[in-house]
Design an enzyme around this catalytic site. Structure first.
Site, PDB file in Angstrom:
ATOM      1  N   ASP A  80       0.849  -1.193   0.000  1.00  0.00           N
ATOM      2  CA  ASP A  80       0.000   0.000   0.000  1.00  0.00           C
ATOM      3  C   ASP A  80       0.892   1.254   0.000  1.00  0.00           C
ATOM      4  O   ASP A  80       1.817   1.348   0.814  1.00  0.00           O
ATOM      5  CB  ASP A  80      -0.862  -0.061   1.275  1.00  0.00           C
ATOM      6  CG  ASP A  80      -1.920   1.005   1.341  1.00  0.00           C
ATOM      7  OD1 ASP A  80      -2.370   1.471   0.279  1.00  0.00           O
ATOM      8  OD2 ASP A  80      -2.322   1.361   2.478  1.00  0.00           O
ATOM      9  N   HIS A  81       0.632   2.194  -0.879  1.00  0.00           N
ATOM     10  CA  HIS A  81       1.393   3.456  -0.930  1.00  0.00           C
ATOM     11  C   HIS A  81       2.914   3.295  -0.994  1.00  0.00           C
ATOM     12  O   HIS A  81       3.638   3.880  -0.186  1.00  0.00           O
ATOM     13  CB  HIS A  81       1.050   4.360   0.267  1.00  0.00           C
ATOM     14  CG  HIS A  81      -0.329   4.925   0.198  1.00  0.00           C
ATOM     15  ND1 HIS A  81      -0.667   5.979  -0.620  1.00  0.00           N
ATOM     16  CD2 HIS A  81      -1.470   4.561   0.832  1.00  0.00           C
ATOM     17  CE1 HIS A  81      -1.961   6.233  -0.478  1.00  0.00           C
ATOM     18  NE2 HIS A  81      -2.470   5.385   0.384  1.00  0.00           N
ATOM     19  N   ASP A 102       2.802   5.381  -5.322  1.00  0.00           N
ATOM     20  CA  ASP A 102       2.045   6.617  -5.103  1.00  0.00           C
ATOM     21  C   ASP A 102       2.942   7.824  -5.309  1.00  0.00           C
ATOM     22  O   ASP A 102       3.697   8.219  -4.422  1.00  0.00           O
ATOM     23  CB  ASP A 102       1.442   6.609  -3.697  1.00  0.00           C
ATOM     24  CG  ASP A 102       0.657   7.890  -3.409  1.00  0.00           C
ATOM     25  OD1 ASP A 102       0.502   8.721  -4.339  1.00  0.00           O
ATOM     26  OD2 ASP A 102       0.193   8.058  -2.267  1.00  0.00           O
ATOM     27  N   GLU A 132      -1.853   6.359  -8.251  1.00  0.00           N
ATOM     28  CA  GLU A 132      -2.828   7.324  -7.715  1.00  0.00           C
ATOM     29  C   GLU A 132      -2.728   8.642  -8.455  1.00  0.00           C
ATOM     30  O   GLU A 132      -1.656   9.127  -8.768  1.00  0.00           O
ATOM     31  CB  GLU A 132      -2.572   7.539  -6.219  1.00  0.00           C
ATOM     32  CG  GLU A 132      -3.537   8.551  -5.593  1.00  0.00           C
ATOM     33  CD  GLU A 132      -3.442   8.589  -4.073  1.00  0.00           C
ATOM     34  OE1 GLU A 132      -3.230   7.531  -3.451  1.00  0.00           O
ATOM     35  OE2 GLU A 132      -3.579   9.694  -3.520  1.00  0.00           O
ATOM     36  N   GLY A 179      -7.643   8.260   7.436  1.00  0.00           N
ATOM     37  CA  GLY A 179      -7.850   8.413   8.879  1.00  0.00           C
ATOM     38  C   GLY A 179      -9.322   8.555   9.235  1.00  0.00           C
ATOM     39  O   GLY A 179     -10.207   8.359   8.404  1.00  0.00           O
ATOM     40  N   GLY A 209      -8.988   5.925   1.926  1.00  0.00           N
ATOM     41  CA  GLY A 209      -9.628   6.742   2.947  1.00  0.00           C
ATOM     42  C   GLY A 209     -11.094   6.369   3.096  1.00  0.00           C
ATOM     43  O   GLY A 209     -11.945   7.207   3.367  1.00  0.00           O
ATOM     44  N   SER A 211     -12.484   4.501   5.381  1.00  0.00           N
ATOM     45  CA  SER A 211     -12.980   4.352   6.748  1.00  0.00           C
ATOM     46  C   SER A 211     -13.833   5.567   7.066  1.00  0.00           C
ATOM     47  O   SER A 211     -13.520   6.677   6.629  1.00  0.00           O
ATOM     48  CB  SER A 211     -11.809   4.303   7.732  1.00  0.00           C
ATOM     49  OG  SER A 211     -11.203   3.035   7.745  1.00  0.00           O
ATOM     50  N   ASN A 230      -9.909   0.553   0.426  1.00  0.00           N
ATOM     51  CA  ASN A 230      -8.909   0.370   1.470  1.00  0.00           C
ATOM     52  C   ASN A 230      -9.529   0.683   2.825  1.00  0.00           C
ATOM     53  O   ASN A 230     -10.123   1.750   3.009  1.00  0.00           O
ATOM     54  CB  ASN A 230      -7.750   1.334   1.241  1.00  0.00           C
ATOM     55  CG  ASN A 230      -6.927   0.956   0.030  1.00  0.00           C
ATOM     56  OD1 ASN A 230      -7.430   0.342  -0.909  1.00  0.00           O
ATOM     57  ND2 ASN A 230      -5.665   1.311   0.059  1.00  0.00           N
TER      58      ASN A 230
HETATM   59 ZN   LIG Z   1      -4.378   5.182   1.082  1.00  0.00          ZN
END
Ligand SMILES: [Zn+2]
Length: 286
Positions: A80-81, A102, A132, A179, A209, A211, A230
């Site tokens: 990831d990233h 990324d 991205e 976050g 993002g 969440s 994600n």
């Molecule tokens: Zn991310």
């Protein structure tokens, strides 16, 4: 069943659902998400951020690969990233089947050049690549970074980016933040923009993002063409909220007593996401 990112996401793209990518950084969390996906018969992506990889160490990849191989559901292992070409190469050598590069904070042409370089290396050894375009916001100072201001992905740029890089999937900025959102922030997703980009690109699109957005917004993003979502903050918050409660008993010290209830809380949260993404039962399509 161990799969590449592309093997997992192309089926989701054809059938219109989103595969969960759960970030993990301990063996206990890994077991929790794998169990949740097997119970739900959901394909999934084990996502590991470079900071998480530093924490668990590349030696743990041998166990993760074995778990993915013997799992009853399609499983990809994803960086990831990835921030640099070098990080991506380390991931490929360690056995990841999917990587993200990324460079969304770099100028557009630099993003194209670096992503193309990663695509050439990864595709040479059968590993899929996510890139991205646009910048995803950041809500809190914990975990992943992001931009103070969200720069929405431009559909013309996205089309040119795909043509020039040959990337397998693309994370786009449509209004999410990494976050957990502060209470005064009300995230609003640009579903119209997502639909336009999907119509032009037709490849699997990724939502970072994810969440803390409302369930209705996430459901409409899935219906408009998002194929990978994600999830990191939500499942970890559930895990540690339970851990704080368990540790109120100050006499506890054994991980095999402390961790199982936390894993159960994480499994419940993951299962709810799987239902929301319409990924439950989709293992049968592979
Ligand atoms: Zn991310």
């Amino acid at each position: 069943m161990l799969c590449t990112g592309d093997e997992i996401l192309s089926v989701a793209n054809t059938h219109g659902f989103a595969v969960p990518a759960f970030n993990i950084s301990s063996y206990s969390m890994l077991r929790a998400v794998v169990d949740a996906c097997e119970e739900k018969r959901s394909p999934h992506i084990i996502a590991i951020h470079p900071d998480e990889l530093t924490h668990i160490g590349t030696d743990m990849l041998a166990s993760i690969i074995k778990i993915a191989y013997t799992s009853s559901v399609p499983t990809a292992i994803h960086l990831d990233h990835g921030a640099s070409y070098e990080q991506v190469l380390l991931a490929i050598q360690s056995g990841f089947t999917s990587v993200m590069i990324d460079k969304s904070f770099s100028p557009f042409d630099e993003n194209i050049a670096e992503t193309s370089r990663v695509v050439r290396a990864a595709h040479a050894v059968g590993v899929s690549v996510e890139a991205e375009l646009g910048t995803i916001g950041v809500s809190d100072k914990y975990g992943e970074t992001g931009s103070e201001e969200i720069l929405y992905t431009d559909p013309d740029d996205a089309q040119r980016f795909l043509e020039e890089t040959g990337v397998d999937s693309l994370a786009i900025a449509i209004g999410t933040r990494h976050g957990l959102y502060p209470s005064e922030v009300k995230p609003e997703l640009r579903i119209d923009l997502l639909a336009e980009i999907k119509d032009r690109l037709r490849i699997p699109l990724v939502l970072h993002g994810g969440s803390n957005n409302s369930d209705t917004e996430i459901a409409s993003a899935v219906h408009a063409g998002i194929n990978k979502i994600n999830i990191s903050s939500d499942i970890k918050a559930a895990y540690f909220l339970k851990m704080r409660e368990v540790l109120t008993d100050i006499h506890l010290r054994e991980p095999n007593v402390i961790e199982p209830p936390c894993e159960e809380a994480m499994r419940e949260c993951a299962a709810q996401k799987i239902d929301l993404f319409e990924s439950a039962g989709k293992a049968g399509l592979y």
